[in-house]
Design a protein around this motif. Structure first.
Motif, mmCIF file in Angstrom:
data_model
loop_
_atom_site.group_PDB
_atom_site.id
_atom_site.type_symbol
_atom_site.label_atom_id
_atom_site.label_comp_id
_atom_site.label_asym_id
_atom_site.label_seq_id
_atom_site.Cartn_x
_atom_site.Cartn_y
_atom_site.Cartn_z
ATOM 1 N N VAL A 1 0.856 -1.183 0.000
ATOM 2 C CA VAL A 1 0.000 0.000 0.000
ATOM 3 C C VAL A 1 0.893 1.235 0.000
ATOM 4 O O VAL A 1 2.091 1.165 0.267
ATOM 5 C CB VAL A 1 -0.947 0.003 1.215
ATOM 6 N N SER A 2 0.285 2.374 -0.299
ATOM 7 C CA SER A 2 1.047 3.623 -0.392
ATOM 8 C C SER A 2 1.765 3.917 0.924
ATOM 9 O O SER A 2 1.191 3.768 2.006
ATOM 10 C CB SER A 2 0.105 4.777 -0.733
ATOM 11 N N GLY A 3 3.030 4.299 0.818
ATOM 12 C CA GLY A 3 3.824 4.624 1.997
ATOM 13 C C GLY A 3 4.631 3.462 2.531
ATOM 14 O O GLY A 3 5.355 3.609 3.508
ATOM 15 N N SER B 1 6.969 -0.315 1.420
ATOM 16 C CA SER B 1 7.736 -0.951 0.355
ATOM 17 C C SER B 1 8.347 -2.252 0.861
ATOM 18 O O SER B 1 8.613 -2.405 2.057
ATOM 19 C CB SER B 1 8.852 -0.014 -0.141
ATOM 20 N N GLU C 1 10.085 8.697 4.114
ATOM 21 C CA GLU C 1 10.201 9.647 3.006
ATOM 22 C C GLU C 1 11.178 10.770 3.314
ATOM 23 O O GLU C 1 11.795 11.331 2.399
ATOM 24 C CB GLU C 1 8.821 10.239 2.682
ATOM 25 N N SER D 1 3.404 7.258 5.985
ATOM 26 C CA SER D 1 3.209 8.581 5.409
ATOM 27 C C SER D 1 4.257 9.543 5.957
ATOM 28 O O SER D 1 5.255 9.135 6.562
ATOM 29 C CB SER D 1 1.794 9.073 5.734
#
Length: 290
Positions: A155-157, A159, A173, A193
Motif C-alpha cells: 500500500v502507499s507509503g 515498500s 520519506e 506517510s
C-alpha cells in the motif's frame, strides 16, 4: 621321522597336482572335477548387482535402476552404476512435474509453488499462497496469487524494496528524499506517510505533504498593519512601515500608534511638549514618554 615328513610333503604335492588338473572355475572333490560356485563369495559382483553361477564360470547383472558398460559382466570386467532416468529421459513423470533422480530410481515432484493434486491424480496444481497463509504479505500489502507464485503489492507509503514476496515496511520519506518538504519546513515521518511542518510565515495550505510557500500576510489580512502604516511582505514574514508621526516601537509586525508630530511642540524658551500627550522635555526636544 624324516620319512614321515617326506610322505606328508609328497601327499600335498599329489593333491596340488590333482587340483591343477581341473579347468578354470572347477575344483576337485573326491577325485573329480566339479563346478566351483563363485557366487558363494560375498559381494562377488559388487554393490547393486546379482551373481549368476554357470558351469565353470559366472556372470553379473545389475539391479533395476543400475547399469554397467556391458549387460553381463564379471567382477573384473565392470561395475553397476546408478541410471539417471531424469537425464536419459526414461522417467514417466507427467507434464508439469519435475523428475528427481534417486539411487537406483527416481521420483516425480511438483515444482515450487505447486502441490500434488491427489483428488484426481492429475499432476500438480497451483498453491494459492494468499489463501494458505493470509498473513504472508502482512497488513501493509495486498497478496496477489500468481501461477506457481505470489506477489505482495504494498500500500502507499510502504515498500518491500524489490523483494515482491516479503512483507512491506514503512518508507521513511524524509530520509529517502531530504528535499521532499523543501527548505521552508521540517519533514516529520509517520507510519505509512509523512507531513511537512511549515516554518513560521510559510504554509502548504492544507496539503501537509506539499512544500511550504511564503504566506503573503499583506494580502491575507489587509488590516494587519492598520491604517497608519504600509505592509511590506517578504519571505517568511512581513513588516509594517509606519507613516510619519506613528510608531510600532520596535515591533515591526504590530500596528502603528499615534506619535509626536512637529506641530505638537511649540517654541517657548526652547522647546516645550504639548499637554495633550504624555511627553517630556529632553535636550530641548519633545520626546514621547512611554
Amino acid at each position: 621321522m624324516d620319512l614321515k615328513c617326506t610322505l606328508i610333503v609328497f601327499g600335498f604335492f599329489l593333491l596340488s597336482s590333482e587340483s591343477r588338473g581341473c579347468g578354470v572355475g572347477l575344483k576337485r572333490e573326491k577325485g573329480k572335477c566339479v563346478d566351483e560356485d563363485e557366487c558363494e563369495t560375498l559381494n562377488r559382483c559388487g554393490e547393486n548387482a546379482q551373481c549368476f553361477n554357470t558351469q565353470g564360470s559366472y556372470y553379473c547383472t545389475c539391479h533395476k535402476g543400475f547399469q554397467s558398460k556391458t549387460p553381463n559382466f564379471t567382477a573384473t570386467a565392470g561395475q553397476c552404476v546408478d541410471i539417471n532416468e531424469c537425464l536419459e529421459k526414461t522417467s514417466a513423470c507427467s507434464d508439469g512435474m519435475v523428475c528427481v533422480n534417486t539411487i537406483g530410481s527416481y521420483k516425480c515432484t511438483c515444482p515450487e509453488g505447486f502441490d500434488l493434486d491427489t483428488r484426481l491424480d492429475l499432476g500438480c496444481e497451483d498453491i494459492d499462497e494468499c489463501k494458505k497463509d493470509p498473513d504472508v504479505c502482512g497488513t501493509n500489502a495486498e497478496c496477489n496469487n500468481q501461477e506457481g507464485s505470489f506477489i505482495c503489492e504494498c500500500v502507499s507509503g510502504y515498500s518491500n524494496y524489490g523483494n515482491s514476496q516479503s512483507k512491506c515496511t514503512d518508507i521513511d520519506e524524509c530520509k529517502k528524499d531530504p528535499d521532499v518538504c523543501g527548505t521552508n519546513a521540517e519533514c516529520n515521518n509517520q507510519e505509512g506517510s509523512f507531513i511537512c511542518e511549515c516554518n513560521p510565515g510559510y504554509s502548504n495550505y492544507g496539503n501537509s505533504q506539499s512544500k511550504c510557500t511564503d504566506i503573503d500576510e499583506c494580502n491575507k489580512d489587509p488590516d494587519v498593519c492598520g491604517t497608519n502604516a504600509v505592509c511590506r511582505n517578504h519571505p517568511g514574514g512581513y513588516t509594517c512601515e509606519c507613516d510619519p508621526g506613528y510608531s510600532n516601537y520596535g515591533n515591526s509586525q504590530s500596528k502603528c500608534l499615534g506619535g509626536i508630530s512637529d506641530n505638537q511642540c511649540k517654541a517657548f524658551n526652547g522647546f516645550m511638549c504639548s499637554k495633550q500627550i504624555n511627553a517630556q522635555i529632553s535636550r530641548k526636544r519633545c520626546q514621547y514618554h512611554i
